[in-house]
Scaffold this motif. Structure first.
Motif, PDB file in Angstrom:
ATOM      1  N   LYS A  54       4.023   1.669  36.128  1.00 57.25           N
ATOM      2  CA  LYS A  54       3.252   0.544  35.591  1.00 57.25           C
ATOM      3  C   LYS A  54       4.150  -0.440  34.848  1.00 57.25           C
ATOM      4  O   LYS A  54       4.023  -1.656  35.004  1.00 57.25           O
ATOM      5  N   TRP A 112       3.822   7.769  36.175  1.00 59.14           N
ATOM      6  CA  TRP A 112       2.782   6.738  36.233  1.00 59.14           C
ATOM      7  C   TRP A 112       3.087   5.606  35.265  1.00 59.14           C
ATOM      8  O   TRP A 112       3.015   4.427  35.619  1.00 59.14           O
ATOM      9  N   ALA A 113       3.460   5.939  34.016  1.00 53.98           N
ATOM     10  CA  ALA A 113       3.761   4.919  33.005  1.00 53.98           C
ATOM     11  C   ALA A 113       4.988   4.110  33.401  1.00 53.98           C
ATOM     12  O   ALA A 113       5.023   2.883  33.241  1.00 53.98           O
ATOM     13  N   THR A 114       6.017   4.781  33.912  1.00 56.01           N
ATOM     14  CA  THR A 114       7.230   4.081  34.327  1.00 56.01           C
ATOM     15  C   THR A 114       6.927   3.113  35.469  1.00 56.01           C
ATOM     16  O   THR A 114       7.414   1.976  35.485  1.00 56.01           O
TER      17      THR A 114
END
Length: 115
Positions: free
Chosen positions: A21, A17-19
């Motif tokens: 975003k 998810w962070a990657t």
């Protein structure tokens, strides 16, 4: 064992998810993307300004016509005046009936000839 698998899966999901975003934000910050965004916002702003200006101009025109009618009624000048009959110019009519003037000219109208 189940706890470890749960936390591992949660960590992987958070990393993905962070990657995602971060990559999406990096793509938004490229020069091409920034230029396209600025151009779209400028077009939207231009359309809004144009719509407001057209609306203002139509309001002014309507109010001007209304006020002109009020002044005409107050001054008594709203009656349609009779226009004079159209005048005929005899000089133009004489040239139309005399085609020799055009046919017997000694000057050339060719602009491509050498002078």
């Amino acid at each position: 064992m189940f706890r470890r698998t749960f936390w591992f899966t949660t960590g992987v999901a958070a990393g993905v998810w962070a990657t995602t975003k971060v990559n999406r934000k990096l793509r938004q910050l490229t020069p091409e993307s920034l230029a396209a965004t600025a151009a779209n916002k400028a077009l939207e702003t231009g359309h809004r300004i144009k719509d407001r200006a057209v609306g203002f101009a139509l309001d002014v025109r309507d109010n001007m016509a209304q006020r002109e009618a009020e002044l005409g009624d107050a001054l008594g000048i709203n009656a349609d005046p009779e226009l004079p009959a159209p005048r005929r110019l005899t000089a133009i009519e004489n040239n139309r009936s005399n085609p020799k003037y055009i046919e017997n000219t000694k000057y050339s109208y060719d602009r491509n000839e050498d002078h």
